[in-house]
Design an enzyme around this catalytic site. Sequence first.
Site, PDB file in Angstrom:
ATOM      1  N   ASP A 225     -10.594  -2.083   2.535  1.00 30.70           N
ATOM      2  CA  ASP A 225     -10.630  -2.534   4.417  1.00 30.70           C
ATOM      3  C   ASP A 225     -10.516  -1.535   5.152  1.00 30.70           C
ATOM      4  OD1 ASP A 225      -9.477  -4.931   3.817  1.00 30.70           O
ATOM      5  OD2 ASP A 225      -7.216  -4.571   4.035  1.00 30.70           O
ATOM      6  N   ASP A 386      -7.161 -16.165   4.449  1.00 29.93           N
ATOM      7  CA  ASP A 386      -6.290 -15.716   4.572  1.00 29.93           C
ATOM      8  C   ASP A 386      -5.015 -16.644   5.340  1.00 29.93           C
ATOM      9  OD1 ASP A 386      -8.056 -12.690   4.442  1.00 29.93           O
ATOM     10  OD2 ASP A 386      -8.784 -13.547   6.643  1.00 29.93           O
TER      11      ASP A 386
HETATM   12  O1  1PR Z   1     -13.887 -13.924   8.951  1.00 28.20           O
HETATM   13  O2  1PR Z   1     -15.830 -13.403   7.641  1.00 28.20           O
HETATM   14  O3  1PR Z   1     -15.694 -11.642   9.631  1.00 28.20           O
HETATM   15  O4  1PR Z   1     -14.558 -11.574   7.677  1.00 28.20           O
HETATM   16  C1  1PR Z   1     -12.879 -10.415   7.288  1.00 28.20           C
HETATM   17  C2  1PR Z   1     -12.781 -10.412   6.326  1.00 28.20           C
HETATM   18  O5  1PR Z   1     -11.509  -9.175   7.100  1.00 28.20           O
HETATM   19  C3  1PR Z   1     -11.786 -11.543   5.909  1.00 28.20           C
HETATM   20  O6  1PR Z   1     -12.012 -11.614   4.352  1.00 28.20           O
HETATM   21  C4  1PR Z   1     -10.784 -11.143   6.155  1.00 28.20           C
HETATM   22  O7  1PR Z   1      -9.284 -11.062   4.638  1.00 28.20           O
HETATM   23  C5  1PR Z   1     -10.300  -9.634   6.366  1.00 28.20           C
HETATM   24  N1  1PR Z   1      -9.868  -8.894   7.267  1.00 28.20           N
HETATM   25  C6  1PR Z   1      -9.414  -9.238   8.655  1.00 28.20           C
HETATM   26  N2  1PR Z   1      -8.402  -8.732   9.557  1.00 28.20           N
HETATM   27  C7  1PR Z   1      -7.940  -7.477   8.490  1.00 28.20           C
HETATM   28  C8  1PR Z   1      -6.681  -7.233   8.411  1.00 28.20           C
HETATM   29  O8  1PR Z   1      -5.927  -6.848   7.609  1.00 28.20           O
HETATM   30  N3  1PR Z   1      -6.364  -6.865   9.455  1.00 28.20           N
HETATM   31  N4  1PR Z   1      -8.343  -7.649   5.701  1.00 28.20           N
HETATM   32  C9  1PR Z   1      -8.193  -8.001   6.640  1.00 28.20           C
HETATM   33  C10 1PR Z   1      -7.519  -8.097   5.135  1.00 28.20           C
HETATM   34  C11 1PR Z   1      -6.342  -8.539   3.596  1.00 28.20           C
HETATM   35  C12 1PR Z   1      -7.069  -7.922   2.155  1.00 28.20           C
HETATM   36  C13 1PR Z   1      -6.006  -6.835   1.257  1.00 28.20           C
HETATM   37  C14 1PR Z   1      -5.219  -7.418   0.822  1.00 28.20           C
HETATM   38  C15 1PR Z   1      -4.338  -6.121  -0.287  1.00 28.20           C
HETATM   39  N5  1PR Z   1      -7.461  -7.261   4.491  1.00 28.20           N
HETATM   40  O9  1PR Z   1      -8.177  -8.470   1.703  1.00 28.20           O
HETATM   41  O10 1PR Z   1      -6.594  -5.932   0.874  1.00 28.20           O
HETATM   42  O11 1PR Z   1      -3.742  -8.366   1.118  1.00 28.20           O
HETATM   43  O12 1PR Z   1      -3.577  -5.723   0.416  1.00 28.20           O
HETATM   44  P1  1PR Z   1      -2.036  -5.199   0.105  1.00 28.20           P
HETATM   45  O13 1PR Z   1      -2.753  -4.880  -1.874  1.00 28.20           O
HETATM   46  O14 1PR Z   1      -2.497  -3.365   0.733  1.00 28.20           O
HETATM   47  O15 1PR Z   1      -1.410  -5.449  -0.423  1.00 28.20           O
HETATM   48  P2  1PR Z   1     -14.369 -12.507   8.304  1.00 28.20           P
END
Ligand code: 1PR
Length: 520
Positions: A225, A386
């Site tokens: 991320d 999400d």
């Molecule tokens: O909406 O097309 O602009 O895409 C934004 C992207 O950013 C989406 O794929 C969304 O999942 C991601 N995103 C947005 N905000 C966050 C955040 O964390 N605040 N991250 C975010 C999402 C989730 C996973 C993470 C897993 C594994 N991250 O990809 O890496 O949950 O984590 P873990 O193993 O530590 O539990 P758009």
Amino acid sequence: MITLLDYGAGNVRSVRNAVEKLGGTLNTVTSPEDILSAEKIIFPGVGNYENMIQVLNRKGYMDPLRQYLASNRPFFGICLGMQALFQGSEEDQSNNESIGFFEGRVERFKTRLSVPHMGWNGIHLKQDSPLMAGIKEDARFYFVHSFHLIPHDPAVVLTTTTYDYAFASAIQQGNIIGTQFHPEKSGRHGMQLLENFIRLSEFTPRGRVDIPGKALAKRIIACLDVRSNDRGDLVVTKGDQYDVREKAGTNGKGSVRNLGKPVDLARRYYEEGADEITFLNITGFRDFPLADLPMIKVLEETSQNVFVPLTIGGGIKDYTDSHGRHYTALEVADRYFRSGADKISIGSDAVHIAKAFVDTGRKTGKSAIEEISRVYGAQAVVISIDPRRVWVASPDGPNGEAFCWYQCTVQGGRTAVDLDAVTLARACEALGAGEILLNCIDRDGTGAGFDLELIQAVKQAVTIPVIASSGAGCAAHFSEVFTETGADAALAAGIFHRKEVPIADVKVHLAEHRIPVRPS
Ligand code: 1PR
């Protein structure tokens, strides 16, 4: 000197980077004459078959290619670049005339397994070819395709691969070679194969052999991320249930967690055996991604040293800049593919697109999912979901049972939408998406294990591959998700960033549980 046939679709940068890393010199075809005067051609076909054939015709490359092949000078067609050598494909609705150097056609997989066939699969070697020198019997290569070859002449088959049934995964006749898999994305074995092609001058097979290969592996994906911290540097961060800031001090909000530099971490995970790397630009929805040059630079630099598939997500949607210039999501995706991405991932925009489709029951043909899929192929379009669990008390239940559903959110979980994750996944598949990246806000960063119910519900609803994401806390969580659900891949972030569990240990654990993996 290698001549690269780049007809302008998809990620050709990876092939270029791989050849250069191996010490090869490249020039690119810009006219039909370049084909006729070439010594060795690599043709990395990517995207959609019909689009490819139309471009080859438009550019006047068809006859020069036929002449080149007839001269038996070395030729290496990758994926569509191999399929183009045959007579036509079921993917081509307009039935364009193909190169037709070999007899046979390309058909869609007829299987109940996930399509696209995506991931690391083995090869069953049928000919003793110099091309395969130094490649071990347990080698796996990266495949990503929905259509496969049916050659008329079995003598041209170099390898087969089994995905429900055996299909031709590489062909060779004299110095004309083609692989359905992507050597440029297949780690050290793929690099060995490309090196053989670059170094040798004669490839004619030395006779029939029969060396069986392995089955399709479950993929382990490292996720980064990425966002700017408060100083404006692009960093890898990691949230707890999507909150990426440290606990707030007395004077306001905490700082964005910084777990390292994106290019360095991606390289580390490649070397440690990650099967794919995913970058999510988590604040991409706020800005215009094409103005986000650091993210493009991250991709360009990563693809110089990382030879497994790269996915990029964040902010992929139509956009109008401050001067009123309109950019389509396709243009945004195109820039990412050209910078080294193999797949793009759409999050928020996919929810809006799917909601409109579900509400109206009509495809517009113009949504980001449809347009990118049409040009680059379904396998290049990942939908990142999400969802958050929403509990509902049932007044009708005898014991006041509680039910739950998985509500979709946009903008990184900030806004909930009236659509559930299963419906979203189904709608996106119908619109042309090729893979689902299934996060879970409740589990993200908790280390409590994947949300098995959510994953199984989505997996059962679609036929495209599903990546389980969020909640991995130990190696046993990976075997659990593969045993309990039909997930095709598992993605994790926190445990890898904090070095709690090395990727190699996850793979050893899975192998001990008889779950097929690509060894690190
Ligand atoms: O909406 O097309 O602009 O895409 C934004 C992207 O950013 C989406 O794929 C969304 O999942 C991601 N995103 C947005 N905000 C966050 C955040 O964390 N605040 N991250 C975010 C999402 C989730 C996973 C993470 C897993 C594994 N991250 O990809 O890496 O949950 O984590 P873990 O193993 O530590 O539990 P758009």
